[in-house]
Scaffold this active site. Structure first.
Site, PDB file in Angstrom:
ATOM      1  N   HIS A 206       0.801  -1.235  -0.018  1.00 15.92           N
ATOM      2  CA  HIS A 206       0.111  -0.008  -0.038  1.00 15.92           C
ATOM      3  C   HIS A 206       0.925   1.173  -0.028  1.00 15.92           C
ATOM      4  O   HIS A 206       0.279   2.223  -0.083  1.00 15.92           O
ATOM      5  CB  HIS A 206      -0.954  -0.041   1.075  1.00 15.92           C
ATOM      6  CG  HIS A 206      -0.289   0.402   2.440  1.00 15.92           C
ATOM      7  ND1 HIS A 206       0.669  -0.622   3.263  1.00 15.92           N
ATOM      8  CD2 HIS A 206      -0.132   1.453   3.267  1.00 15.92           C
ATOM      9  CE1 HIS A 206       1.041  -0.112   4.186  1.00 15.92           C
ATOM     10  NE2 HIS A 206       0.795   0.987   4.373  1.00 15.92           N
TER      11      HIS A 206
HETATM   12  C1  UD1 Z   1      -2.154   5.467   5.798  1.00 18.25           C
HETATM   13  C2  UD1 Z   1      -0.947   5.974   6.412  1.00 18.25           C
HETATM   14  C3  UD1 Z   1       0.081   5.083   6.628  1.00 18.25           C
HETATM   15  C4  UD1 Z   1      -0.181   3.705   6.857  1.00 18.25           C
HETATM   16  C5  UD1 Z   1      -1.602   3.323   6.198  1.00 18.25           C
HETATM   17  C6  UD1 Z   1      -2.346   1.951   6.819  1.00 18.25           C
HETATM   18  C7  UD1 Z   1      -0.271   8.256   6.517  1.00 18.25           C
HETATM   19  C8  UD1 Z   1       0.670   9.222   5.790  1.00 18.25           C
HETATM   20  N1  UD1 Z   1      -0.267   7.169   5.936  1.00 18.25           N
HETATM   21  O1  UD1 Z   1      -1.932   5.265   4.454  1.00 18.25           O
HETATM   22  O2  UD1 Z   1       1.403   5.219   7.152  1.00 18.25           O
HETATM   23  O3  UD1 Z   1       0.501   2.467   6.722  1.00 18.25           O
HETATM   24  O4  UD1 Z   1      -2.712   4.515   6.398  1.00 18.25           O
HETATM   25  O5  UD1 Z   1      -3.329   1.597   6.049  1.00 18.25           O
HETATM   26  O6  UD1 Z   1      -1.014   8.912   7.377  1.00 18.25           O
HETATM   27  N2  UD1 Z   1      -9.231   4.960   1.752  1.00 18.25           N
HETATM   28  C9  UD1 Z   1     -10.389   4.186   1.677  1.00 18.25           C
HETATM   29  N3  UD1 Z   1     -11.124   3.925   2.886  1.00 18.25           N
HETATM   30  C10 UD1 Z   1     -10.545   4.434   4.142  1.00 18.25           C
HETATM   31  C11 UD1 Z   1      -9.246   5.119   4.073  1.00 18.25           C
HETATM   32  C12 UD1 Z   1      -8.739   5.343   2.983  1.00 18.25           C
HETATM   33  O7  UD1 Z   1     -11.051   4.053   0.637  1.00 18.25           O
HETATM   34  O8  UD1 Z   1     -11.163   4.091   5.143  1.00 18.25           O
HETATM   35  C13 UD1 Z   1      -8.572   5.428   0.496  1.00 18.25           C
HETATM   36  C14 UD1 Z   1      -8.907   6.651  -0.074  1.00 18.25           C
HETATM   37  O9  UD1 Z   1      -8.877   6.500  -1.483  1.00 18.25           O
HETATM   38  C15 UD1 Z   1      -7.543   7.471   0.322  1.00 18.25           C
HETATM   39  C16 UD1 Z   1      -6.411   6.532   0.270  1.00 18.25           C
HETATM   40  O10 UD1 Z   1      -7.375   5.108   0.515  1.00 18.25           O
HETATM   41  O11 UD1 Z   1      -7.188   8.522  -0.657  1.00 18.25           O
HETATM   42  C17 UD1 Z   1      -5.339   6.620   1.167  1.00 18.25           C
HETATM   43  O12 UD1 Z   1      -5.961   6.877   2.478  1.00 18.25           O
HETATM   44  P1  UD1 Z   1      -4.715   7.771   3.436  1.00 18.25           P
HETATM   45  O13 UD1 Z   1      -5.472   7.770   4.799  1.00 18.25           O
HETATM   46  O14 UD1 Z   1      -4.660   9.042   2.900  1.00 18.25           O
HETATM   47  O15 UD1 Z   1      -3.525   7.065   3.494  1.00 18.25           O
HETATM   48  P2  UD1 Z   1      -3.224   5.266   3.558  1.00 18.25           P
HETATM   49  O16 UD1 Z   1      -2.465   4.964   2.079  1.00 18.25           O
HETATM   50  O17 UD1 Z   1      -4.338   4.429   3.836  1.00 18.25           O
END
Ligand code: UD1
Length: 366
Positions: A206
């Site tokens: 991820h």
């Molecule tokens: C975040 C953390 C990362 C951690 C990871 C675990 C930061 C910088 N990154 O990354 O360190 O390893 O979480 O999962 O804080 N999304 C969904 N549903 C959700 C949450 C997110 O669909 O419940 C999608 C959204 O499209 C979003 C993308 O996932 O844009 C990324 O989510 P985000 O919270 O920005 O970062 P992660 O890649 O999950």
């Protein structure tokens, strides 16, 4: 005294659960704030239910966005919450290294509320990694730094953080693993997926550095397809990665893998516990595979968790497809995992962390 915990993203939940439980056994007053960084049932809700976490007292509902947007939204909402909080917390606890962690720490510190950082001191020494920036800033804002291993203490000392602020308590996430392993084993998640116990690989990917560039992701999938010639490869797909896999150019390589939705805590632990091999770019999974004695190949150039390499089952192999395939072959030939579990990854870290928190609060009042 009131302790306020702030969680936001999937890897936070299993770290804060054992501390909250241990503090509650000691009669401490606590509140829980969810920033809403992760919001899906599969990324958040299921963990609260399975880990026995209390329902958050407040959900800031910040959701996804760019780093600036996400961090900023947590800061604005959390600052308002702290200003309105009655009573005002005596300590704000933040776990891990996600955007919610650094945002909440900065707000609390500026309001003069002491901050405790769970899982302090980890360093990849790679500042292109957003989490590394979050770790460094959070540690330097914190009044109490709870570390999992001696390397973390050394990193903090090197950065000039006084040892009086640091308490090595061990690995809280491994408390959660040990507490739930019997139930996870009983679940036998491999059976439901039609996988032979001890005869499959588990993959997670991820990190933006691995999944955001289609060509790079394609090369990784190619290497995983190569591994899938030796044994089944099951891949619970993070939402960020799912969006990237929609690219038709990646369909061929992905077809060799068993793609599944993100799993709950128990189901994923069950699956990992009976895996022959783990391939991942996650931080937490490097630690979980070490605790389970399952060989792990980390598909990154570095790790902030070097003890999983020095003592555990982890190998940092990078992202070159030929190297990944060769290391996977070597790991499969070498037989089941060796390595030992690091000191203080014993299921009691939450107890030690709770004692450190209460000692800190007693000292702050004195
Ligand atoms: C975040 C953390 C990362 C951690 C990871 C675990 C930061 C910088 N990154 O990354 O360190 O390893 O979480 O999962 O804080 N999304 C969904 N549903 C959700 C949450 C997110 O669909 O419940 C999608 C959204 O499209 C979003 C993308 O996932 O844009 C990324 O989510 P985000 O919270 O920005 O970062 P992660 O890649 O999950």
């Amino acid at each position: 005294a009131l302790v306020l915990h702030v969680v936001g993203a999937r890897p936070n939940f299993m770290k804060v659960a054992p501390l909250m439980a241990a503090l509650s056994r000691r009669g401490a007053a606590q509140r829980l704030v969810h920033t809403g960084q992760h919001f899906d049932e599969r990324m958040s809700g299921v963990f609260f239910a399975e880990l026995g976490l209390p329902r958050p007292d407040l959900d800031l509902g910040v959701g996804s966005g760019t780093h600036g947007e996400q961090t900023g939204r947590v800061m604005i909402a959390f600052e308002r919450a702290l200003l309105e909080a009655a009573p005002r917390p005596d300590l704000v606890v933040v776990p891990g290294d996600v955007n919610s962690t650094v945002a909440a720490a900065l707000v609390a510190a500026k309001l003069g509320i002491p901050v405790a950082h769970l899982e302090a001191g980890l360093r990849s020494f790679d500042r292109t990694m957003p989490e590394e920036l979050n770790r460094v800033v959070t540690d330097h804002l914190s009044d109490l730094l709870l570390t999992p291993s001696p390397d973390a203490d050394e990193n903090l000392a090197r950065e000039g953080i006084p040892a009086t602020r640091v308490a090595r308590v061990g690995n809280l996430m491994i408390d959660t693993l040990r507490a739930h392993l019997p139930r996870a084993r009983a679940l036998a998640a491999w059976r439901g997926l039609g996988l032979p116990e001890g005869g499959y690989a588990v993959v997670t990917l991820h990190r933006p550095s691995n999944v955001d560039d289609p060509a790079g992701l394609g090369r990784l999938l190619g290497a995983l397809a190569e591994v899938a010639r030796a044994l089944p490869v099951v891949f619970p797909v993070h939402p960020r990665t799912r969006a990237r896999l929609a690219d038709p150019a990646l369909a061929g390589a992905a077809a060799a893998l068993r793609l599944v939705e993100p799993l709950g805590y128990l189901e994923f632990l069950s699956l990992t516990s009976a895996a022959r091999l783990v391939l991942t770019d996650s931080g937490g999974l490097q630690e979980e595979s070490t605790a389970l004695g399952v060989p792990c190949l980390t598909l990154r150039e570095n790790t902030e968790r070097p003890i999983t390499v020095a003592e555990g089952t982890n190998h940092v192999v990078g992202t070159d497809p030929a190297r990944i395939a060769a290391e996977a072959r070597r790991a499969l030939d070498a037989g089941p995992g060796r390595g030992r579990t690091p000191a203080l990854w014993d299921g009691q870290a939450g107890e030690r962390a709770a004692d450190a928190v209460l000692a800190f609060l007693a000292g702050a009042r004195a």
